[in-house]
Design an enzyme around this catalytic site. Structure first.
Site, PDB file in Angstrom:
ATOM      1  N   HIS A 278       0.869  -1.181   0.000  1.00  0.00           N
ATOM      2  CA  HIS A 278       0.000   0.000   0.000  1.00  0.00           C
ATOM      3  C   HIS A 278       0.898   1.222   0.000  1.00  0.00           C
ATOM      4  CE1 HIS A 278      -3.822   2.149   0.727  1.00  0.00           C
ATOM      5  NE2 HIS A 278      -3.023   3.033   1.324  1.00  0.00           N
ATOM      6  N   CYS A 279       0.782   2.040  -1.025  1.00  0.00           N
ATOM      7  CA  CYS A 279       1.692   3.165  -1.219  1.00  0.00           C
ATOM      8  C   CYS A 279       1.030   4.467  -0.759  1.00  0.00           C
ATOM      9  CB  CYS A 279       2.092   3.281  -2.686  1.00  0.00           C
ATOM     10  SG  CYS A 279       3.269   4.621  -2.999  1.00  0.00           S
ATOM     11  N   PRO A 280       1.562   5.108   0.285  1.00  0.00           N
ATOM     12  CA  PRO A 280       0.971   6.382   0.733  1.00  0.00           C
ATOM     13  C   PRO A 280       1.210   7.527  -0.252  1.00  0.00           C
ATOM     14  CG  PRO A 280       2.970   5.893   1.971  1.00  0.00           C
ATOM     15  CD  PRO A 280       2.689   4.686   1.136  1.00  0.00           C
TER      16      PRO A 280
END
Length: 314
Positions: free
Chosen positions: A104-106
């Site tokens: 999950h890439c912020p």
């Protein structure tokens, strides 16, 4: 004119791939992986143990899954109430199961998985090229700044800041892009690097690797004209993947379409679960990847399946 054209090409591709990475919705497992209403009731009614194992075995009997949990159980998500496809994981941020989840890439506020992994790679590539181009074209003015060759205006501080920003982002992006290029070459996800997939016969960190060429085609597709464009061209549907297993599951006697029984004599037995048509052709050219698997597994004997135990994995 050349610099302006090149700048706008890099900028357009950078923005396009970034947009696709952000706004492409992560793909979730199809309905066939969700437990039926009766199976849900049976799973909730039965105590933990062999009864629940039997419910999960029955639900996963005809599904194209090969991986298990660390204890040998069928990978089941108790939040989404589904049998997890291979390489699928539950994202605690999105609160749903993501097919071939990488992380999950912020930075993009989105999960990077099967549906947008190609876009994420192109985003890294084009942002790196964009930063390198800016740093290269700004370098001569950056040198003049330190040699007092620029007019004494506020613009020269903008030139210095621009060069430092482009150079620093280039260093960080080159490291991240190089890492993901290595992942593609090995057909791994970031999660699989930290925890290798566990198959019925054993743990195999290279279980999904078919060789560099086929690993690349799984992400970018068969048509090279689409490789550099942020358009979806990855093979398959994210629910099933070819593997380089050499030990066949004794519970399954059938072989996938396109593979004949002569592979038994060569000791190259393939997983029996059905693959989607868009990826099954990757297995037709067996020598290109079975040799690699044979070297890695030479001298190993297939083991029977471990007893399946119920384990919730998130």
């Amino acid at each position: 004119v050349v610099c302006l054209v090149a700048y706008h090409i890099f900028f357009m591709l950078f923005v396009w791939s970034y947009w696709k990475t952000i706004f492409t919705l992560p793909m979730n497992p199809s309905k066939e992986f969700h437990l039926s209403y009766s199976d849900k009731e049976s799973l909730e009614r039965e105590p933990r143990g062999e009864s629940q194992q039997e419910v999960l075995r029955r639900a996963a009997k005809d599904l194209p899954i090969y991986t298990r949990t660390m204890s040998g159980a069928i990978r089941y998500c108790d939040r989404c109430h589904l049998v997890k496809p291979d390489r699928c994981h539950h994202c605690s941020v999105c609160d749903k199961c993501i097919l071939k989840m990488d992380h999950h890439c912020p930075w993009v506020n989105n999960c990077v998985g099967f549906s947008n992994y190609k876009f994420f790679l192109l985003f890294l590539a084009y942002s790196l090229l964009y930063c390198l181009f800016i740093a290269a074209t700004d370098l001569q003015y950056f040198i003049k700044f330190w040699t007092n060759g620029l007019p004494d205006t506020q613009a020269k501080f903008h030139i210095m800041f621009l060069f430092f920003a482009a150079a620093m982002f280039s260093v960080s992006l080159s490291s991240l892009f190089g890492y993901h290029c290595w992942l593609v070459s090995k057909n791994k996800s970031t999660l699989e690097v930290f925890r290798a997939p566990i198959f019925r016969h054993r743990t195999d960190k290279n279980g999904f690797s078919l060789g560099f060429s086929k690993n690349l085609r799984q992400v970018f597709g068969d048509e090279k004209k689409y490789w550099l464009l942020p358009v979806f061209s990855s093979l398959g549907d994210g629910c099933s993947f070819p593997t380089c297993l050499v030990n066949q599951d004794p519970e399954q006697a059938s072989t996938p379409g396109g593979l004949n029984s002569t592979s038994k004599s060569e000791n190259h037995l393939f997983p029996a679960k059905p693959l989607r048509d868009s990826q099954s052709h990757l297995l037709t050219d067996a020598p290109s990847w079975s040799e690699t698997a044979a070297k890695a597994d030479k001298g190993k004997v297939g083991m029977s399946n471990p007893a399946l135990t119920m384990e919730n994995e998130t």
